[in-house]
Motif scaffolding. Structure first.
Motif, short mmCIF file in Angstrom:
data_model
loop_
_atom_site.label_atom_id
_atom_site.label_comp_id
_atom_site.label_asym_id
_atom_site.label_seq_id
_atom_site.Cartn_x
_atom_site.Cartn_y
_atom_site.Cartn_z
N LEU A 19 0.82 -1.21 0.00
CA LEU A 19 0.00 0.00 0.00
C LEU A 19 0.86 1.26 0.00
N LEU A 20 1.94 1.27 0.73
CA LEU A 20 2.81 2.44 0.73
C LEU A 20 3.39 2.70 -0.65
N LEU A 21 3.75 1.63 -1.36
CA LEU A 21 4.29 1.80 -2.71
C LEU A 21 3.21 2.21 -3.71
N GLU A 22 2.00 1.70 -3.51
CA GLU A 22 0.91 2.02 -4.45
C GLU A 22 0.33 3.41 -4.21
N ARG A 23 0.16 3.79 -2.93
CA ARG A 23 -0.59 5.00 -2.60
C ARG A 23 0.21 6.07 -1.89
N GLY A 24 1.31 5.70 -1.28
CA GLY A 24 2.08 6.65 -0.51
C GLY A 24 1.67 6.63 0.96
N TYR A 25 2.48 7.25 1.78
CA TYR A 25 2.25 7.20 3.23
C TYR A 25 0.93 7.89 3.62
N GLY A 26 0.73 9.09 3.13
CA GLY A 26 -0.44 9.86 3.53
C GLY A 26 -1.76 9.24 3.14
N ALA A 27 -1.79 8.56 2.02
CA ALA A 27 -3.04 7.99 1.51
C ALA A 27 -3.28 6.55 1.96
N THR A 28 -2.39 6.02 2.78
CA THR A 28 -2.55 4.66 3.29
C THR A 28 -3.08 4.72 4.72
N SER A 29 -4.21 4.10 4.96
CA SER A 29 -4.81 4.12 6.30
C SER A 29 -4.62 2.79 7.02
N ILE A 30 -4.72 2.85 8.34
CA ILE A 30 -4.65 1.65 9.15
C ILE A 30 -5.77 0.68 8.76
N ASP A 31 -6.97 1.21 8.52
CA ASP A 31 -8.10 0.36 8.13
C ASP A 31 -7.80 -0.42 6.86
N GLU A 32 -7.20 0.26 5.87
CA GLU A 32 -6.86 -0.41 4.62
C GLU A 32 -5.82 -1.50 4.83
N ALA A 109 11.00 6.16 -1.69
CA ALA A 109 9.65 6.70 -1.56
C ALA A 109 9.40 7.29 -0.18
N MET A 110 9.77 6.55 0.87
CA MET A 110 9.53 7.04 2.23
C MET A 110 10.49 8.17 2.61
N ALA A 111 11.70 8.15 2.08
CA ALA A 111 12.63 9.24 2.36
C ALA A 111 12.09 10.56 1.83
N ILE A 112 11.45 10.52 0.68
CA ILE A 112 10.89 11.74 0.08
C ILE A 112 9.58 12.16 0.76
N GLN A 113 8.70 11.19 1.01
CA GLN A 113 7.35 11.51 1.47
C GLN A 113 7.25 11.89 2.94
N THR A 114 8.23 11.47 3.76
CA THR A 114 8.08 11.66 5.21
C THR A 114 9.14 12.57 5.82
N THR A 115 9.88 13.26 4.98
CA THR A 115 11.01 14.07 5.48
C THR A 115 10.60 15.03 6.59
N GLN A 116 9.53 15.75 6.40
CA GLN A 116 9.10 16.75 7.39
C GLN A 116 8.00 16.25 8.32
N SER A 117 7.25 15.26 7.87
CA SER A 117 6.03 14.91 8.59
C SER A 117 6.14 13.75 9.57
N HIS A 118 6.99 12.78 9.30
CA HIS A 118 7.04 11.57 10.12
C HIS A 118 8.51 11.17 10.34
N PRO A 119 9.13 11.74 11.35
CA PRO A 119 10.58 11.58 11.54
C PRO A 119 11.06 10.15 11.74
N ASP A 120 10.26 9.29 12.35
CA ASP A 120 10.71 7.91 12.55
C ASP A 120 10.82 7.17 11.23
N VAL A 121 9.84 7.37 10.36
CA VAL A 121 9.85 6.71 9.05
C VAL A 121 11.01 7.26 8.22
N TRP A 122 11.14 8.56 8.23
CA TRP A 122 12.24 9.20 7.48
C TRP A 122 13.59 8.71 7.99
N ALA A 123 13.75 8.58 9.30
CA ALA A 123 15.01 8.12 9.88
C ALA A 123 15.32 6.69 9.46
N ALA A 124 14.29 5.84 9.40
CA ALA A 124 14.50 4.46 8.97
C ALA A 124 14.94 4.40 7.51
#
Length: 201
Positions: A19-32, A109-124
């Motif tokens: 889902l992260l690869l298909e939709r990106g971090y912001g558009a992927t929900s826990i429910d999905e 993908a995650m390095a680009i999408q989470t740089t400012q918004s989600h530091p743990d994901v960006w750090a990983a």
């Protein structure tokens, strides 16, 4: 093996990666993710305390699988450091065309999408890309020492990473087809010229 025979944690991580690869971090929900993995929210949160921790774990898993797949794709390596470097670069097109990377690279993908918004994901993602880069620098340094060639190992490592990540981006966008493989093959020819023609300089 049936889907339910796969451990829940693994199903969650696989669904998250897809889902992260298909939709990106912001558009992927826990429910999905729960629906795709066939688990309840309680089951998901038993393994991961948040979406950010889950995505970080998915990045780490993706990198571990990338390393393992790269090792498996390498043909028999001849003696010497340059042979090891060449075998590494030669294996990349096989890896790029494998199921692991045909959907894109989760690290980039995650390095680009989470740089400012989600530091743990960006750090990983940053840590995985940094480890990948460090391994390349080491391979290039060792080959350069063996051949008595002066090169900028960090610059070459950056160039190869850019060829892979940039090529995958072009391929995934539909702007080009086969850009990643073409870029890596071009880089391999450049490395060969650099190392073989630069000996003793």
């Amino acid at each position: 093996m049936s889907r339910q025979a796969v451990p829940a944690r693994e199903r969650i991580l696989e669904a998250t990666t897809t889902l992260l690869l298909e939709r990106g971090y912001g558009a992927t929900s826990i429910d999905e993710i729960c629906r795709a993995a066939e688990v309840t929210k309680g089951g998901l949160f038993y393994h991961f305390e948040s979406k950010e921790k889950l995505a970080s774990a998915a990045v780490e898993r993706f990198f571990a699988r990338l390393v393992a797949a790269g090792e498996a794709a390498r043909s028999e390596i001849g003696p010497g450091a340059l042979a090891a470097l060449d075998a590494y670069v030669e294996s990349l097109p096989v890896l790029i065309d494998s199921p692991l990377l045909t959907r894109g690279c989760l690290l980039g993908a995650m390095a680009i999408q989470t740089t400012q918004s989600h530091p743990d994901v960006w750090a990983a993602a940053r840590a995985a890309l940094g480890e990948w880069r460090a391994g390349l620098v080491s391979l290039i340094d060792t080959a350069a020492a063996e051949r008595s060639v002066t090169v900028d190992s960090a610059e070459l490592a950056d160039g190869l990473l850019a060829a892979v990540e940039g090529g995958l981006l072009l391929d995934r966008s539909g702007v080009s087809a086969g850009a990643a493989v073409a870029a890596v093959n071009h880089f391999r020819r450049y490395l060969s010229k650099l190392f073989l023609e630069g000996e003793g300089q």
